[in-house]
Design a protein around this motif. Structure first.
Motif, PDB file in Angstrom:
ATOM      1  N   THR A 132       0.834  -1.196   0.000  1.00  0.00           N
ATOM      2  CA  THR A 132       0.000   0.000   0.000  1.00  0.00           C
ATOM      3  C   THR A 132       0.865   1.240   0.000  1.00  0.00           C
ATOM      4  N   THR A 170     -17.053   0.806  -4.857  1.00  0.00           N
ATOM      5  CA  THR A 170     -17.597   0.972  -3.503  1.00  0.00           C
ATOM      6  C   THR A 170     -18.632   2.085  -3.463  1.00  0.00           C
ATOM      7  N   TRP A 178     -11.435   1.377  -6.786  1.00  0.00           N
ATOM      8  CA  TRP A 178     -12.038   1.280  -5.457  1.00  0.00           C
ATOM      9  C   TRP A 178     -13.204   2.254  -5.328  1.00  0.00           C
ATOM     10  N   GLU A 205      -4.843   4.427   0.841  1.00  0.00           N
ATOM     11  CA  GLU A 205      -5.031   3.185   0.097  1.00  0.00           C
ATOM     12  C   GLU A 205      -6.373   3.115  -0.612  1.00  0.00           C
ATOM     13  N   ASP A 206      -7.325   3.980  -0.218  1.00  0.00           N
ATOM     14  CA  ASP A 206      -8.635   3.987  -0.884  1.00  0.00           C
ATOM     15  C   ASP A 206      -8.720   5.015  -2.004  1.00  0.00           C
ATOM     16  N   ARG A 209      -8.386  -6.941  -2.579  1.00  0.00           N
ATOM     17  CA  ARG A 209      -9.281  -6.018  -1.881  1.00  0.00           C
ATOM     18  C   ARG A 209     -10.569  -5.803  -2.677  1.00  0.00           C
ATOM     19  N   LEU A 256     -10.690  10.207   2.357  1.00  0.00           N
ATOM     20  CA  LEU A 256     -10.337   8.802   2.204  1.00  0.00           C
ATOM     21  C   LEU A 256      -8.912   8.535   2.678  1.00  0.00           C
TER      22      LEU A 256
END
Length: 302
Positions: free
Chosen positions: A111, A174, A170, A164-165, A215, A161
């Motif tokens: 990450t 999400t 992602w 890593e997001d 993930r 965020l």
């Protein structure tokens, strides 16, 4: 008179054994500090274990109970970056604890690091000058390294965020995209998944790519379905216009382009441009001011 045999000298403990022992102790200490309620589990009346049980950590991490038990028993087993990433998230490790975990395991953390990198000042200035056109700098893995205010207003509150997001895949899978048209969202998800698969062909063995893939699979059944189709699209494939619905400005249509920042398709400047005069006028009213750099930006060569 009885003569006692001399004691055998203790066998030297190798560095790997010491490290495994430290790793086991660290995992136990982190597990014992988390209550079941913190992770959405019900505390039974007969619970004696302080914190979580081993099988609960294994379940939350999507790893085998036996494998996690061996890890806490300091057995000599291979530990992948993806699995360590899942364990770190299940144990709610902060950045320092996460770094310690990967250091003890002797594995590189896939990450983003805590230090921004890969976005020179000249490129950040360009992002700012592109206002009111939304723009960002992203890697081949779709990690977002830096962005301007218009991009954040249009797409997602990236400041809120964790590093890593801050990833386009992602964000799409999400449900964090703010104003995208529902009809366009499905097409956008198919396209970005196919482009990610095509790009990943050159990075199949790299922990950061495998970690992101895991993930996404764990978080989104829709992504798993898209990924199983094995569709591929070149990263430089032309993009068709997309519609956005802003609650204050109404609908407007934009197209986007990739400007490569190096000799090979990797880190790129992504810019959204209006397809008509009305959309251009609405972009001018979207808001302006500032350029943001991800506090956990990844290196462009990862």
């Amino acid at each position: 008179m009885t003569t006692m045999a001399p004691e055998r000298p203790a066998a030297p403990v190798g560095d790997d054994a010491v490290r495994r022992g430290e790793l086991a102790a660290f995992l136990r200490s982190r597990r014992e500090r988390i209550t079941p309620e913190q992770v959405g589990l019900v505390r039974g009346p007969r619970r004696r274990t302080p914190g979580l049980r081993r099988e609960e950590v294994a379940q939350l991490s999507s790893v085998g109970v036996t494998w996690y038990t061996w890890l806490e028993q300091a057995r000599p087993i291979q530990v992948s970056a993806q699995v360590l990433d899942s364990v770190a998230r299940a144990l709610r490790l902060d950045r320092a604890e996460r770094s310690h975990l990967f250091a003890l395991a002797g594995t590189a953390d896939p990450t983003p690091s805590a230090v921004p990198a890969g976005v020179p000042p000249e490129l950040r200035l360009l992002l700012e000058q592109l206002e009111p056109f939304p723009a960002c700098v992203q890697t081949a893995r779709y990690d977002i390294l830096a962005w301007n205010a218009a991009y954040q207003e249009l797409i997602c509150d990236l400041d809120a965020l964790p590093p890593e997001d801050r990833n386009c895949l992602w964000i799409h899978f999400t449900g964090r995209v703010r104003y995208g048209d529902p009809r366009d969202r499905e097409d956008a998800k198919r396209a970005i998944t196919a482009k990610f698969r095509a790009a990943m062909a050159e990075h199949l063995a790299e922990p950061a790519w495998k970690c992101l893939l895991k993930r996404l699979r764990d978080a989104s059944p829709e992504f798993r379905e898209q990924w199983a189709r094995h569709e591929v699209v070149p990263p430089a494939e032309p993009n068709r216009p997309r519609t956005f619905h802003h609650p204050r400005l109404g609908p407007f249509r934009l197209t986007f382009n990739n400007l490569w920042t190096g000799p090979y398709p990797g880190t790129r400047l992504l810019t959204f441009t209006p397809v008509d005069a009305e959309s251009h006028e609405k972009l001018g009213r979207l808001g302006a001011g500032g350029v943001h750099a991800g506090r956990g930006a990844t290196r462009p060569d990862e």
